[in-house]
Design an enzyme around this catalytic site. Structure first.
Site, PDB file in Angstrom:
ATOM      1  CB  ILE A 106      -1.170  -0.202   1.156  1.00 50.09           C
ATOM      2  CG1 ILE A 106      -0.071  -0.123   2.396  1.00 50.09           C
ATOM      3  CG2 ILE A 106      -2.121  -1.215   1.023  1.00 50.09           C
ATOM      4  CD1 ILE A 106      -1.171  -0.121   3.789  1.00 50.09           C
ATOM      5  N   GLY A 107       2.037   1.116  -0.425  1.00 48.65           N
ATOM      6  CA  GLY A 107       2.939   2.284  -0.557  1.00 48.65           C
ATOM      7  C   GLY A 107       4.327   1.894   0.363  1.00 48.65           C
ATOM      8  CD  GLN A 108       3.309  -2.064   2.634  1.00 45.61           C
ATOM      9  OE1 GLN A 108       2.955  -1.416   1.754  1.00 45.61           O
ATOM     10  NE2 GLN A 108       3.112  -3.313   2.984  1.00 45.61           N
ATOM     11  CB  ALA A 154      -0.409  -5.867  13.022  1.00 41.13           C
ATOM     12  CB  SER A 155       4.496  -3.649  12.142  1.00 40.76           C
ATOM     13  OG  SER A 155       4.163  -2.341  12.083  1.00 40.76           O
ATOM     14  CD  GLN A 157       1.805  -8.664   4.838  1.00 43.86           C
ATOM     15  OE1 GLN A 157       2.348  -9.815   4.900  1.00 43.86           O
ATOM     16  NE2 GLN A 157       0.590  -8.605   4.290  1.00 43.86           N
ATOM     17  CB  ALA A 171      13.863  -7.924   8.921  1.00 48.70           C
ATOM     18  N   GLY A 200       9.344  -5.759  12.253  1.00 47.15           N
ATOM     19  CA  GLY A 200       8.587  -4.886  11.610  1.00 47.15           C
ATOM     20  C   GLY A 200       8.492  -3.396  12.056  1.00 47.15           C
ATOM     21  CD  GLU A 216       0.997  -0.816  12.398  1.00 43.43           C
ATOM     22  OE1 GLU A 216       0.033  -0.347  12.978  1.00 43.43           O
ATOM     23  OE2 GLU A 216       0.488  -1.367  11.325  1.00 43.43           O
TER      24      GLU A 216
END
Ligand code: FES
Ligand code: FES
Length: 907
Positions: free
Chosen positions: A632-634, A673-674, A676, A860, A862, A865
């Protein structure tokens, strides 16, 4: 015969009718196919539609075509075709990561080209001045300023390995205006749908003569609750699905859908929704939680309008607080915050052969499919969701909104039906950040160590549940921040009101909680005479120490390095503020410095949270990655692909992405919720490793770099030997793949007990931010001068994208602290609801901290948020440092800042 206007569009002669004085924006999009002109508000507020008319930037949405006769109109696509500066600017946007979702990018770039033609070396102030009318909700603007200032610099080569910053894989489409968003995807012959909504916060209603209305207006269809073949209910949390597609006799919030009309675009345009045949009986409405707990019950099974509660208890908070050498407390109020993505909800549905297909922007295609199947009484296999690009989401595009309306209409009519929400209905009807009323009390010993902490928060969850249960459960876990708490109680309640549903918005209630907690920590430090950073470092959570839920991390707690990264700038900024305040003693400006910490558990709270990633190789020797983690842009498209490529051992350029089409791509869970990078990243890692294993076995070797040639896969061993396998006549494993790897990952968590003890998340990310600002003590205005943002991301898979997330989140935190409040019925447009502009965001220095997580892909964690959690409290603490007081009723608008200063003087 209608009057025609001749004009030049991107260098070519055109003509159009000016009889109806249509808006230039819609004429360019609908008549001339200029989908690179985006419509974000249709009211002159967002600048997404900016074009150049005779070289000057103009909002096409408020320009009548009657004004363009004889003039030259240029859109982004025309500029890129004929203007070298525009092409260099596109490269600069790519290089800097200045386009995230990309919906604002055409308007931003067109405006910047207008500036660069006049001034090839603009200063930052000149860039901010020129671009001040174009809103971006994703980037925080600083990368855009960098891109405009550094237009012409080359794009540095990056191979795409983990830890490098290749340009985002979907970036070129965004900077060329060719990205397909919901409204860009609709077929030209689709019928239009418009939702009829309640104008009242709470009202009973009865329909009049719907058939007669449809006949009079040549409508193809009117939909109401009676047209729903399945259940008139949807939601996102199991056990809490309670929201109506169409209200049944009673509307519970202003903006709730009661019906929809469908017809040709001309027919729909002629309908005045206020003439729709519905009689309203206005009922008492409770907009605040305090009223709602005494008022009418919205849902019969939820006494007192309390939807749910959450709590975490450890030790004895009351006793611990009392035992402290000092105590401090704060009560705060925050309002609704609107997501304000620049792309309003839009999409279309089609119905063929008993299957419905829905096309548009979403954060959760598979979850959408599940809800739609229940509403439409179809098997899930008969519902297909095909995501387009999303022009921002930030949580609100997790819930379905427009989808059931067009799906129902398409099913009934057997035709394509489209919808695009107006800015007003998007703001009135979709989910918001939860308003909160929070009180915190804490105590600390004379050496500064926390002795006890108590948090109580009520959250206004609106008329329906949406993500309210998540907020109520997540907040008590995070309420104490990333600090050591031996005596801790945190309670929360999500309470229904007659407001739009509050749902997911970056942080799920944690940003609100952090404000109260961090204000109290500053007060404790002050009472102890301690440096505020030293107080936080002393109490910072660390490896081997239990969190408030009793979870112990052995090696991934990164809050201390975040605070350490701020030590130098903190001391320097304190010195600057002291010097300026002494030097400028007779001017109204007072300087202050504030800081705050934050943490955020990645993924669902104590619930299963799986992601599945599919990859495959065709007979032609082409590698595909089915990437269902919605970008979504992230930057998920790029980050997930980088992780996959690294695991497989191929160049990123060899990876071809397949999107989240539910027919062909497995469920990577929702983008929220961070989760992905962490969850889907792990699934991509597993998929890459599994595919690699298959390839190595196929060519009979154990190590090497993988590459492809037509019909072949090759492995180049460490000694340079090339091992090949012919794929061209291999049997298909799953059409169209001869090799395939489908792998899943579900983070290890455990349920919480009745005291909230357990393992709610496999991993937390950590952050600390610091703000330098000046307060005008006569006007109450706040000028932020600099923000430092330190973030422990475990491993920065793509540092440029990490930077972009931080900048965007910080900007949203600035808005939350200083200007944003959605008031139902009053701030339902981007004129009255203010979000930060390019002039509001100061220089941001990011400090990327990498404390690897044992579960994370390549370590890694997230990030999405975390980025705004400390921003608002750091701003408020800086205001308090500057003037001795800060508002506790947010946003801290100038009137509230002045009132706080006055109250402090009188105290
Ligand atoms: S769409 Fe024209 S200014 Fe927003
Ligand atoms: S990139 Fe600007 S609004 Fe998304």
């Amino acid at each position: 015969m209608s009057e025609m206007a001749e004009f030049t569009l991107n260098g070519e002669k055109r003509e159009t009718s000016v009889a109806r004085a249509d808006r230039l924006g819609s004429v360019l999009r609908c008549e001339f196919g200029c989908k690179d002109v985006k419509i974000g508000c249709d009211a002159g507020d967002c600048g997404a539609c900016t074009v150049l008319i005779d070289g000057l930037p103009v909002c096409a949405c408020i320009t009548s075509v009657s004004r363009i006769g004889g003039r030259s109109v240029e859109t982004l696509s025309g500029l890129l075709a004929g203007d070298e500066t525009a092409r260099a600017l596109a490269d600069a946007f790519l290089r800097e990561g200045a386009a995230q979702c990309g919906i604002c990018t055409p308007g931003m770039m067109v405006t910047a080209v207008g500036l660069l033609r006049e001034n090839s070396a603009p200063s930052d102030a000149e860039i901010q001045d020129a671009l001040g009318g174009v809103l971006c909700r994703c980037t925080g603007y600083r990368k855009i300023i960098d891109a405009v200032r550094n237009t012409g610099a080359p794009i540095a080569a990056a191979d795409g390995a983990v830890g490098t910053s290749p340009v985002r894989l979907d970036g070129r489409r965004k900077v060329e205006g060719t990205e397909i968003f919901g409204d860009d995807a609709v077929p030209a012959d689709a019928l239009c749908l418009r939702v009829i909504r309640s104008p009242h916060h709470h009202a009973a209603f009865r329909f009049g003569d719907l058939e007669g209305f449809a006949r009079r207006h040549a409508l193809d269809l009117i939909l109401t609750v009676d047209d729903i073949p399945g259940v008139n209910r949807f939601g996102v949390i199991p056990g809490f699905a309670d929201q109506a597609v169409y209200a049944n006799k009673t509307a519970r919030f202003r903006g709730e859908a009661v019906a929809a009309i469908v017809g040709t675009s001309q027919a729909i345009a002629m309908v005045d929704p206020s003439e729709f045949p519905v009689d309203w009986t206005v009922l008492p409405a409770a907009l605040e939680t305090s009223e709602a707990q005494k008022g009418d019950i919205l849902h019969t099974d939820r006494p007192g309008n309390v939807m749910c509660r959450g709590n975490v208890r450890r030790g004895d908070a009351a006793n611990g607080i009392d035992r402290g050498a000092v105590q401090a407390g704060a009560s705060i109020r925050t309002g609704f915050i609107e997501h304000s993505y620049i792309e309003p909800e839009a999409g279309y549905a089609d119905f063929r052969d008993g299957r419905v297909s829905v096309f548009g922007g979403t954060q959760a295609p598979v979850m959408n499919r599940e809800s739609l199947a229940e509403i439409l009484a179809l098997e899930q296999s008969d519902v297909r969701v095909v995501p387009t690009a999303a022009g921002g989401g930030f949580g609100s595009k997790l819930d379905i909104s427009w989808q059931p309306h067009v799906a129902l209409a398409a099913m009934r009519l057997g035709r394509c039906v489209r919808v695009t929400y107006s800015r007003g209905e998007s703001m009135a009807s979709t989910t918001k950040r939860h308003p909160s009323r929070i009180s915190v009390r804490a105590g600390a010993a004379s050496d500064g160590r926390l002795t006890g902490f108590r948090f109580d928060g009520d959250f206004n969850t609106g008329a329906y549940a949406s993500w309210g249960p998540t907020v109520a459960n997540r907040v008590p876990i995070h309420a104490g921040g990333p600090y050591v708490h031996e005596n801790y109680t945190a309670t929360s309640a999500a309470i229904h009101t007659n407001c739009a549903p509050a749902g997911a918005f970056r942080g799920f209630g944690v940003p609100q909680a952090a404000i109260a907690q961090e204000l109290v920590f500053d007060e404790l430090a002050e009472k102890l005479g301690m440096d505020r950073l030293a107080f936080r470092l002393l109490n910072a959570l660390d490896n081997g120490i239990p969190t408030a839920t009793g979870q112990v991390f052995q090696r991934s707690v990164g809050i201390r390095p975040c605070f350490e990264a701020l030590r130098e700038p903190w001391l320097a900024a304190l010195g600057r503020a002291t010097a300026r305040n002494a030097h400028d003693a007779n001017v109204p400006l007072r300087y202050g410095v504030g800081l705050a910490g934050g943490w955020y558990g990645c993924g669902n709270t104590s619930l299963p949270n799986p992601s599945t990633i599919r990859s495959g190789i065709t007979r032609q020797g082409r590698l595909y990655l089915h990437q269902g983690a919605q970008d979504i842009g992230q930057g998920a498209n790029t980050v997930i692909a980088q992780i996959f490529a690294e695991a497989l051992g191929v160049a990123l350029a060899d990876v071809h992405l397949v999107g989240g089409d539910t027919d062909i791509t497995p469920d990577a869970g929702k983008t929220s919720a961070s989760r992905q990078t962490f969850v889907s990243g792990n699934a991509a890692l597993a998929s890459g490793l599994a595919l690699r294993d298959q390839i190595l076995r196929l060519v009979n070797c154990t190590e090497g770099r993988i590459s492809f040639a037509p019909g072949q896969v090759m492995v180049t061993g460490v000694d340079g030997t090339v091992h090949r396998a012919d794929l061209s006549d291999r049997a298909l494993i799953a059409d169209p793949y001869v090799l395939q790897a489908v792998e899943s990952y579900d983070p290890p968590t455990s349920p919480l007990d009745e005291n909230g003890q357990g393992v709610p998340y496999a991993v937390f990310g950590y952050t600390a931010q610091m703000v330098e600002l000046a307060v005008d003590t006569e006007l109450g205005t706040v000028r932020i001068d600099h923000i430092h943002a330190a973030h422990d991301v475990g491993r920065a898979i793509n540092p440029t994208l990490v930077d972009g997330q931080i900048h965007g989140g910080v900007a949203q935190g600035v808005g939350m602290a200083l200007m944003e409040e959605f008031i139902p019925g009053r701030t339902e447009n981007l004129h009255d609801y203010l979000i930060p502009t390019i002039g509001d965001i100061p220089e941001i220095t990011t400090h990327i901290i990498e404390v690897p997580d044992e579960h994370g892909p390549y370590g890694a964690k997230g990030l999405g948020e975390h980025v705004l959690i400390p921003t608002a409290p750091a701003i408020l603490n800086a205001i308090r440092h500057a003037v001795g007081a800060c508002p506790t009723d947010l946003p801290a608008t100038p009137d509230k800042v002045l009132a706080a200063i006055l109250a402090a003087k009188e105290a």
